[in-house]
Design an enzyme around this catalytic site. Structure first.
Site, short mmCIF file in Angstrom:
data_model
loop_
_atom_site.label_atom_id
_atom_site.label_comp_id
_atom_site.label_asym_id
_atom_site.label_seq_id
_atom_site.Cartn_x
_atom_site.Cartn_y
_atom_site.Cartn_z
N ARG A 75 0.84 -1.21 0.00
CA ARG A 75 0.00 0.00 0.00
C ARG A 75 0.87 1.25 0.00
NH1 ARG A 75 2.68 2.03 3.25
NH2 ARG A 75 2.74 1.76 5.51
N HIS B 190 0.73 7.82 11.25
CA HIS B 190 0.84 7.60 12.70
C HIS B 190 -0.45 7.99 13.41
CE1 HIS B 190 4.99 6.19 12.88
NE2 HIS B 190 5.21 7.01 11.87
N ASP C 175 -3.24 5.71 12.89
CA ASP C 175 -4.07 4.49 13.01
C ASP C 175 -4.10 3.94 14.43
OD1 ASP C 175 -1.44 3.47 12.76
OD2 ASP C 175 -1.98 1.92 11.30
N GLY D 21 11.02 -3.79 3.07
CA GLY D 21 11.50 -2.75 3.96
C GLY D 21 11.46 -1.37 3.34
N ASP E 248 -2.19 -1.09 7.45
CA ASP E 248 -1.55 -1.82 6.35
C ASP E 248 -2.31 -3.11 6.02
OD1 ASP E 248 0.20 0.21 6.81
OD2 ASP E 248 1.81 -1.04 7.61
C1 GLA Z 1 3.58 1.49 9.79
C2 GLA Z 1 2.53 0.71 10.57
C3 GLA Z 1 1.14 1.29 10.36
C4 GLA Z 1 1.13 2.81 10.61
C5 GLA Z 1 2.27 3.49 9.85
C6 GLA Z 1 2.38 4.95 10.19
O1 GLA Z 1 3.38 1.32 8.42
O2 GLA Z 1 2.52 -0.64 10.18
O3 GLA Z 1 0.21 0.65 11.20
O4 GLA Z 1 1.18 3.09 11.98
O5 GLA Z 1 3.51 2.87 10.12
O6 GLA Z 1 1.26 5.64 9.76
#
Ligand code: GLA
Length: 394
Positions: free
Chosen positions: A38, A45, A47, A138, A188
């Site tokens: 995605r 930050h 969720d 990553g 995600d």
């Molecule tokens: C990572 C986490 C998500 C979200 C993002 C920041 O991708 O897996 O759950 O917190 O960071 O938005």
């Protein structure tokens, strides 16, 4: 166009099938599934603070092909670039579901084990399978969630569960918590399960309801730029941000920062240290920005959307402190180009990718300019919002 071509799903499947034949005695797999990575357009930050996020599923996917075995043995081979060694694991499923499937080495297999552990039906048969992926590992495009969701979707073909999509995303999130040690939010996994062709998804991470936001304007492009850097801070910084947010919410007497307003925060400023205050401020403002951005996108107000993206980036850099010089450079370069509406870091931060919204006519010039300005070596993807996880016919 001057970008990195996105391999087709069928070409990733063909590669996985070939390795399956080589690994498992010239037989053919009977099941094939894929689950997308995605890109998050805005709402970073938020969720795990019960807020809003606005991601879309990518045409980049993790693929799993395989067949059930007559016993409880599991054999999995990965050909995903960057996966740690060994690339093949073999183990036997425990006889009762109370016996945990412990994580260990290699790391990539822990995502598989975690999903086996939290799968919502059973008993599962053994299986042999090959994993392949076009999601850069990553790179901040949710390679982990796409792996978890691919494994879950594969298991659904062998031993169907009740088909509840949100519970599926939650089970995959749990796998990441328990088997990868990453206390991630739900974004995600949710978008990898529920993504929809031609749409971004405005996800309310409190109610777990999602609204489709159409994104099919041919004059608009979503450009992902991979900084190709990943700072090693990621491991400790994410949980510590999460903790600071929880502390801030508790100080404000709220169950989460979703319930807090900026006025609440100002009122409690004296009780919070400066850093925690800035963290909370990012989250509260970002939740509001995300709602406004979704409305702007829906109504074709791309300039406004772009400004909100840049505000989001600046807040992640200055208040939440999860950006890095490479991402800042990429955003600065992108926003210098005529026809670019906005740009920001996407995902957890400390490296990975930026996402840029721009006019289709400006893509070549933007790619060229970013290449010239960036001190590292970027990789580009021009992406379209794609479907969530699905079974594929072989
Ligand atoms: C990572 C986490 C998500 C979200 C993002 C920041 O991708 O897996 O759950 O917190 O960071 O938005």
């Amino acid at each position: 166009m001057a970008s990195c071509p996105v391999p087709s799903v069928s070409s990733v499947v063909a590669g996985a099938r070939q390795v399956y034949r080589e690994s498992f005695g010239a037989s053919e797999p009977v099941v094939a599934v894929c689950a997308p990575g995605r890109v998050n357009l805005i709402g970073e930050h938020t969720d795990y603070n019960q807020g809003f996020v606005l991601p879309m599923a990518l045409p980049l996917v993790t693929v799993m092909v395989g067949s059930p075995t007559p016993d409880r043995s599991v054999s999995i081979v990965t050909v995903a670039e960057g996966a740690d060694e060994p690339r093949r694991v073999d183990f036997v499923l425990p006889n009762d579901s109370a016996t945990p499937i412990a994580p260990g080495m290699p790391k990539w297999a822990n995502y598989v084990k975690g999903v086996l552990q939290h799968y919502r039906a059973g008993p599962l048969p053994g299986f042999q399978a090959v994993l392949a992926s076009s999601v850069p590992l990553g790179g901040g495009l949710s390679s982990s969630a796409s792996l978890e969701v691919a494994v879950y979707t594969f298991l659904q073909q062998l031993c169907p569960d009740d088909g509840d999509a949100v519970s599926k995303a939650l089970a995959c999130q749990k796998a990441e918590h328990t088997h990868a040690g990453m206390p991630c939010g739900i974004m995600d996994q949710f978008i990898s399960v529920l993504g929809k062709d031609g749409h971004a998804l405005l996800i309310d991470c409190r109610s777990l309801e999602a609204t489709l936001v159409p994104l099919t304007d041919q004059g608009l492009v979503i450009l992902i730029t991979n900084s190709n850097v990943r700072h090693s801070l990621t491991g400790s910084e994410y949980p510590s941000r999460r903790q600071q947010c929880e502390e801030a919410a508790a100080t404000l007497g709220k169950s989460s920062l979703r319930e807090a307003t900026l006025e609440d925060l100002e009122g409690a400023q004296g009780q919070l240290d400066k850093e925690t205050y800035r963290r909370a401020r990012h989250v509260i403002e970002e939740i509001g920005r995300t709602e406004r951005a979704a409305a702007a996108l829906r109504e074709g107000r791309y300039h406004e959307f772009g400004e909100l993206m840049v505000d989001s980036h600046n807040s992640l850099r200055d208040h939440y402190e999860v950006s890095c010089p490479e991402l800042d450079e990429l955003v600065a370069a992108a926003t210098e180009v005529e026809g670019v509406y906005g740009s920001r870091m996407t995902g957890g931060g400390f490296g990975g990718c930026t996402v840029t919204l721009l006019e289709a006519a400006a893509v070549d010039r933007a790619v060229q300019h970013i290449k010239e300005r960036y001190s590292g070596t970027p990789t580009f993807y021009i992406t379209i919002p794609s479907d969530g996880a699905r079974a594929l016919s072989l």
